[in-house]
Design an enzyme around this catalytic site. Structure first.
Site, mmCIF file in Angstrom:
data_model
loop_
_atom_site.group_PDB
_atom_site.id
_atom_site.type_symbol
_atom_site.label_atom_id
_atom_site.label_comp_id
_atom_site.label_asym_id
_atom_site.label_seq_id
_atom_site.Cartn_x
_atom_site.Cartn_y
_atom_site.Cartn_z
ATOM 1 N N ASP A 170 -9.317 43.297 -23.287
ATOM 2 C CA ASP A 170 -10.666 42.908 -22.865
ATOM 3 C C ASP A 170 -10.536 41.649 -22.019
ATOM 4 O OD1 ASP A 170 -11.114 44.850 -24.864
ATOM 5 O OD2 ASP A 170 -12.997 43.921 -25.480
ATOM 6 N N LYS A 238 -17.940 45.915 -19.808
ATOM 7 C CA LYS A 238 -18.407 45.308 -21.056
ATOM 8 C C LYS A 238 -19.398 44.203 -20.735
ATOM 9 C CE LYS A 238 -16.456 42.676 -24.981
ATOM 10 N NZ LYS A 238 -15.195 42.213 -25.603
ATOM 11 N N LYS A 274 -19.314 48.970 -22.987
ATOM 12 C CA LYS A 274 -19.243 48.266 -24.270
ATOM 13 C C LYS A 274 -20.236 47.112 -24.302
ATOM 14 C CE LYS A 274 -16.117 45.563 -27.235
ATOM 15 N NZ LYS A 274 -14.728 45.094 -27.455
#
Length: 338
Positions: A170, A238, A274
């Site tokens: 991430d 995300k 996400k």
């Protein structure tokens, strides 16, 4: 327009960008494309999100929805005081979410700082790996959460986590560069981080690109950043680090889902989404499940295409699950990690 792919079925980021831009990949052509995207109808977006947020789920579907939510969670601890012992406890919770009911699904991943990856890998043992019926290890990288470091440091951060066994990375984008209009710099950095996700066998750790939408200020910027991350090769987009307010919101997530829907229609490639930060109850999570199903279809309700970044959400979902199955809650008193 349909993107043309090579024999591998996918395009390198520069090649896909050239096809989308219809010209050579330059700072100017990238800026013209991103700033030429249609403006977001903020009122319409928020009304649509509000409407989806009021949808109800039939009682017969609640058990399915709760199990689905559990399977989509990235169970997270991202604190400066994290220790290997705390990570082992997190992994134990992921492996056996409810010791009183072993039919409970497992979360998709545990998400930790890069230096905690070895502890997570060791604790998971043979249960490491989502595709093998276990749990993935996700690591935040690239000077998370600020992204304020040299590219050399960011790439080393990523490569170290992948070498330690991270299945997913991430990363955070350089919001300062993005907000200054230096889109090419952000594009190049995502491409470089993606390459740093490459393993010796040629496979790649999945790359989630954190936009930190709470700092992007406008829906138009969220749309541009989403397109930029996809063009540069991100596997997921995300919302947030969870360290900035506001974190995930339903309108922003809806907008990002619309972008991945449009990308799929253009390219045939599915990109994940996400939302992370602030989603703490099953009631809130169900709103996101409905939004995903209504926007991109139930096919996206898979750990390979949708995740919740959360540390305390699982507690509430387990409580609701036990209420549905037994009419009471008799499980352990889980400690909220965030």
């Amino acid at each position: 327009m349909t993107l043309q792919t090579g024999t591998a079925g996918t395009l390198a980021p520069a090649a896909r960008a050239v096809q989308v831009l219809g010209s050579e990949l330059t700072e100017k052509s990238l800026r013209l494309h991103l700033e030429g995207l249609p403006g977001v109808d903020a009122v319409g977006l928020e009304q649509r999100a509000a409407g989806l947020g009021t949808r109800s789920i039939k009682t017969t579907s609640k058990a399915w929805a709760i199990d689905k939510i559990i399977s989509l969670v990235d169970l997270t601890t991202l604190e400066g005081a994290d220790t290997p012992g705390k990570v082992r406890s997190l992994v134990a919770k992921a492996v056996t979410p409810d010791p009183t009911d072993l039919s409970t699904p497992r979360p998709a991943a545990v998400c930790v700082y890069g230096d905690m990856v070895p502890a997570a890998v060791e604790a998971l043992g043979p249960l490491k790996g989502l595709d093998a019926g276990g749990v993935n290890v996700a690591a935040v990288a690239t000077a998370f959460p600020s992204g304020r470091a040299s590219r050399q440091v960011k790439l080393a951060d990523t490569a170290d986590a992948v070498a330690a066994g991270a299945d997913e990375i991430d990363m955070v984008i350089d919001r300062g560069a993005f907000l200054s209009g230096r889109y090419g710099q952000v594009f190049d950095e995502i491409v470089a981080v993606k390459e740093a996700c490459r393993r010796p066998d040629g496979s790649y750790a999945h790359l989630k690109v954190i936009l930190e939408t709470g700092e992007l200020n406008t829906y138009d910027n969220v749309r541009r950043a989403s397109w930029l991350a996809i063009l540069a090769g991100g596997d997921f987009i995300k919302t947030s680090t969870g360290k900035v307010s506001p974190a995930a919101t339903l309108p922003v997530t809806l907008l990002m889902l619309q972008v991945v829907r449009d990308w799929y229609r253009l390219s045939g490639e599915r990109i994940g989404v996400k939302p992370a930060g602030g989603i703490r109850t099953s009631k809130d999570a169900i709103k996101y499940v409905v939004t995903v199903a209504e926007t991109v279809g139930e096919e996206w309700l898979s750990p390979h295409l949708f995740r919740f970044g959360a540390s305390s959400l699982l507690n509430d979902v387990l409580l609701q699950r036990q209420k549905l199955t037994t009419g009471r809650y008799s499980g352990p008193d889980y400690v909220t990690i965030d």
